[in-house]
Design a protein around this motif. Structure first.
Motif, PDB file in Angstrom:
ATOM      1  N   ALA A   1       0.826  -1.209   0.000  1.00 21.63           N
ATOM      2  CA  ALA A   1       0.000   0.000   0.000  1.00 21.63           C
ATOM      3  C   ALA A   1       0.859   1.258   0.000  1.00 21.63           C
ATOM      4  N   LYS A   2       1.953   1.228   0.735  1.00 24.91           N
ATOM      5  CA  LYS A   2       2.862   2.385   0.770  1.00 24.91           C
ATOM      6  C   LYS A   2       3.473   2.642  -0.602  1.00 24.91           C
ATOM      7  N   LYS A   3       3.911   1.591  -1.262  1.00 21.36           N
ATOM      8  CA  LYS A   3       4.508   1.768  -2.590  1.00 21.36           C
ATOM      9  C   LYS A   3       3.452   2.224  -3.600  1.00 21.36           C
ATOM     10  N   GLN A   4       2.240   1.707  -3.485  1.00 21.42           N
ATOM     11  CA  GLN A   4       1.169   2.167  -4.368  1.00 21.42           C
ATOM     12  C   GLN A   4       0.886   3.652  -4.137  1.00 21.42           C
ATOM     13  N   TYR A   5       0.791   4.044  -2.880  1.00 25.50           N
ATOM     14  CA  TYR A   5       0.543   5.446  -2.528  1.00 25.50           C
ATOM     15  C   TYR A   5       1.657   6.351  -3.071  1.00 25.50           C
ATOM     16  N   ASP A   6       2.912   5.973  -2.821  1.00 21.80           N
ATOM     17  CA  ASP A   6       4.049   6.794  -3.268  1.00 21.80           C
ATOM     18  C   ASP A   6       4.097   6.901  -4.784  1.00 21.80           C
ATOM     19  N   ALA A   7       3.833   5.792  -5.483  1.00 24.05           N
ATOM     20  CA  ALA A   7       3.853   5.819  -6.946  1.00 24.05           C
ATOM     21  C   ALA A   7       2.765   6.738  -7.489  1.00 24.05           C
ATOM     22  N   MET A   8       1.612   6.754  -6.845  1.00 21.63           N
ATOM     23  CA  MET A   8       0.511   7.602  -7.297  1.00 21.63           C
ATOM     24  C   MET A   8       0.842   9.078  -7.142  1.00 21.63           C
ATOM     25  N   LEU A   9       1.704   9.409  -6.163  1.00 22.11           N
ATOM     26  CA  LEU A   9       2.090  10.807  -5.955  1.00 22.11           C
ATOM     27  C   LEU A   9       2.848  11.382  -7.156  1.00 22.11           C
ATOM     28  N   LEU A  10       3.475  10.496  -7.940  1.00 20.67           N
ATOM     29  CA  LEU A  10       4.257  10.963  -9.085  1.00 20.67           C
ATOM     30  C   LEU A  10       3.372  11.458 -10.224  1.00 20.67           C
ATOM     31  N   GLY A  11       2.104  11.082 -10.196  1.00 27.72           N
ATOM     32  CA  GLY A  11       1.145  11.640 -11.147  1.00 27.72           C
ATOM     33  C   GLY A  11       1.211  11.086 -12.548  1.00 27.72           C
ATOM     34  N   HIS A  12       1.815   9.924 -12.728  1.00 28.82           N
ATOM     35  CA  HIS A  12       1.926   9.349 -14.071  1.00 28.82           C
ATOM     36  C   HIS A  12       1.148   8.042 -14.210  1.00 28.82           C
ATOM     37  N   GLY A  13       0.255   7.756 -13.283  1.00 32.13           N
ATOM     38  CA  GLY A  13      -0.406   6.462 -13.278  1.00 32.13           C
ATOM     39  C   GLY A  13       0.505   5.419 -12.660  1.00 32.13           C
ATOM     40  N   ILE A  14      -0.004   4.228 -12.483  1.00 29.19           N
ATOM     41  CA  ILE A  14       0.807   3.168 -11.888  1.00 29.19           C
ATOM     42  C   ILE A  14       0.749   1.912 -12.751  1.00 29.19           C
ATOM     43  N   ARG A  15       1.832   1.148 -12.708  1.00 28.29           N
ATOM     44  CA  ARG A  15       1.911  -0.131 -13.403  1.00 28.29           C
ATOM     45  C   ARG A  15       1.582  -1.233 -12.401  1.00 28.29           C
ATOM     46  N   VAL A  16       0.525  -1.951 -12.640  1.00 32.01           N
ATOM     47  CA  VAL A  16       0.067  -3.005 -11.742  1.00 32.01           C
ATOM     48  C   VAL A  16       0.554  -4.351 -12.254  1.00 32.01           C
ATOM     49  N   LEU A  17       0.997  -5.218 -11.354  1.00 31.14           N
ATOM     50  CA  LEU A  17       1.370  -6.571 -11.749  1.00 31.14           C
ATOM     51  C   LEU A  17       0.143  -7.308 -12.278  1.00 31.14           C
ATOM     52  N   GLU A  18       0.311  -8.009 -13.390  1.00 32.70           N
ATOM     53  CA  GLU A  18      -0.832  -8.693 -13.984  1.00 32.70           C
ATOM     54  C   GLU A  18      -0.374  -9.885 -14.817  1.00 32.70           C
ATOM     55  N   GLY A  19      -1.351 -10.704 -15.181  1.00 37.85           N
ATOM     56  CA  GLY A  19      -1.096 -11.827 -16.084  1.00 37.85           C
ATOM     57  C   GLY A  19      -0.115 -12.833 -15.549  1.00 37.85           C
ATOM     58  N   GLU A  20       0.647 -13.428 -16.453  1.00 34.68           N
ATOM     59  CA  GLU A  20       1.607 -14.458 -16.091  1.00 34.68           C
ATOM     60  C   GLU A  20       2.681 -13.918 -15.155  1.00 34.68           C
ATOM     61  N   ASN A  21       3.064 -12.653 -15.333  1.00 37.73           N
ATOM     62  CA  ASN A  21       4.061 -12.046 -14.456  1.00 37.73           C
ATOM     63  C   ASN A  21       3.557 -12.002 -13.014  1.00 37.73           C
ATOM     64  N   LEU A  22       2.280 -11.635 -12.831  1.00 34.59           N
ATOM     65  CA  LEU A  22       1.685 -11.609 -11.501  1.00 34.59           C
ATOM     66  C   LEU A  22       1.655 -13.019 -10.903  1.00 34.59           C
ATOM     67  N   HIS A  23       1.229 -13.996 -11.703  1.00 36.24           N
ATOM     68  CA  HIS A  23       1.116 -15.371 -11.214  1.00 36.24           C
ATOM     69  C   HIS A  23       2.467 -15.896 -10.750  1.00 36.24           C
ATOM     70  N   ARG A  24       3.496 -15.706 -11.565  1.00 39.64           N
ATOM     71  CA  ARG A  24       4.813 -16.223 -11.200  1.00 39.64           C
ATOM     72  C   ARG A  24       5.396 -15.467 -10.017  1.00 39.64           C
ATOM     73  N   THR A  25       5.158 -14.156  -9.953  1.00 42.42           N
ATOM     74  CA  THR A  25       5.662 -13.355  -8.842  1.00 42.42           C
ATOM     75  C   THR A  25       5.041 -13.815  -7.526  1.00 42.42           C
ATOM     76  N   ARG A  26       3.746 -14.056  -7.548  1.00 42.91           N
ATOM     77  CA  ARG A  26       3.078 -14.569  -6.343  1.00 42.91           C
ATOM     78  C   ARG A  26       3.642 -15.926  -5.945  1.00 42.91           C
ATOM     79  N   GLU A  27       3.780 -16.791  -6.918  1.00 45.84           N
ATOM     80  CA  GLU A  27       4.228 -18.156  -6.651  1.00 45.84           C
ATOM     81  C   GLU A  27       5.634 -18.187  -6.080  1.00 45.84           C
ATOM     82  N   SER A  28       6.501 -17.322  -6.591  1.00 43.37           N
ATOM     83  CA  SER A  28       7.899 -17.352  -6.173  1.00 43.37           C
ATOM     84  C   SER A  28       8.166 -16.556  -4.906  1.00 43.37           C
TER      85      SER A  28
END
Length: 238
Positions: free
Chosen positions: A182-209
Motif C-alpha cells: 500500500a505504501k509503494k502504491q501510494y508513493d507511486a501515485m504521488l508521481l502523477g503518471h499512473g501506476i503499473r500493476v502486476l498482472e497476467g503471467e508475471n503476476l502469477h509467477r511473482t506470487r508463486e515465487s
C-alpha cells in the motif's frame, strides 16, 4: 495440546503484538489471536495489556463465543472479529487486526489496493467493510467473516485491516507486506503518471515465487531480530 505447547503459542502471540507495534501496524489498540489446534478455543492479547509491553502472561484464552477460559483480564471488545472468522474458517489459525496507515489512507481516498510490489503481490480484490466503528458485536463479526469468505484480508474503511493466516507467522508476514504494498502504491501515485500493476503471467509467477514458507519464516525472523536489537522484546516472559 500440552501446557508447553500453549505456553509457546502465548509467547508467539505476545511477540507478534510487540513486533507489529514496533513497526507501527498496531498502536494502543489492535490484537493478534491464535487458534489452539484441535480445540474450539483461541488465544488473544488481553484488553488491558499495553501493546508496547504485552507479556505472555497477558495472553488470555477464550472459547469461540468469546467467553474467558483462562487469564485474569477480559479479551478485547473486538474479539468477535476473531471468533466469527474461526467459526467460519477451519483453515485459519491466526487472525490479526491492525491499524495500518497507508492502507487506511487508500481506503479514505476510495482507492482499491492493487498488487504493485513483488512480496506484496498476493494483494487481490481486497473487500472493504464499510462500518468503521468498533467491531464489537457478534453480528458485525459475522458480517466481516462473511465478507472475508475464502480470502485472507478485509479492509475496514476509516479504521484498519483484518488479516488471516494458517499460522501467526504467515498472518504477521501478510500484515507487513500488505502495508508495504500500500505504501509503494501510494508513493507511486504521488508521481502523477499512473501506476503499473502486476498482472497476467508475471503476476502469477511473482506470487508463486515470493510467497513460500521459507520466505514467511525469513520475514518473521528478520522482524524478530530487528525488534530484539531495538529492545522491543524485553520482558516478554514475566
Amino acid at each position: 495440546m500440552n501446557n508447553m505447547d500453549e505456553k509457546a503459542l502465548k509467547l508467539q502471540v505476545a511477540k507478534a503484538v510487540r513486533m507489529l507495534e514496533n513497526i507501527q501496524l498496531l498502536d494502543m489498540n489492535g490484537h493478534v489471536s491464535c487458534r489452539i489446534p484441535g480445540a474450539d478455543r483461541f488465544l488473544i492479547n488481553s484488553r488491558k495489556a499495553s501493546r508496547a509491553s504485552v507479556t505472555a502472561a497477558d495472553i488470555v484464552m477464550c472459547d469461540l463465543d468469546g467467553n474467558l477460559l483462562e487469564g485474569d483480564s477480559e479479551p478485547p471488545s473486538e474479539y468477535h472479529i476473531h471468533s466469527e472468522i474461526y467459526k467460519k474458517r477451519s483453515d485459519v489459525f491466526s487472525v490479526i487486526h491492525n491499524h495500518p496507515h497507508y492502507q487506511t489512507v487508500l481506503g479514505i481516498a476510495d482507492i482499491a489496493m492493487k498488487p504493485v510490489f513483488s512480496i506484496g503481490s498476493f494483494v487481490d480484490d481486497v473487500p472493504v467493510y464499510e462500518k468503521s466503528s468498533l467491531v464489537n458485536t457478534r453480528e458485525m463479526g459475522a458480517e466481516l467473516a462473511e465478507m472475508l469468505g475464502g480470502g485472507m484480508t478485509v479492509q475496514l474503511r476509516h479504521h484498519g485491516s483484518v488479516v488471516a493466516g494458517d499460522s501467526v507467522q504467515s498472518a504477521f508476514a501478510r500484515s507487513v507486506f500488505l502495508e508495504e504494498n500500500a505504501k509503494k502504491q501510494y508513493d507511486a501515485m504521488l508521481l502523477g503518471h499512473g501506476i503499473r500493476v502486476l498482472e497476467g503471467e508475471n503476476l502469477h509467477r511473482t506470487r508463486e515465487s515470493n510467497w513460500q514458507p521459507s520466505i514467511i519464516q525469513k520475514i518473521w525472523t528478520y522482524h524478530e531480530e530487528k525488534a530484539s536489537k531495538q529492545g522491543a522484546l524485553q520482558g516478554l516472559i514475566d
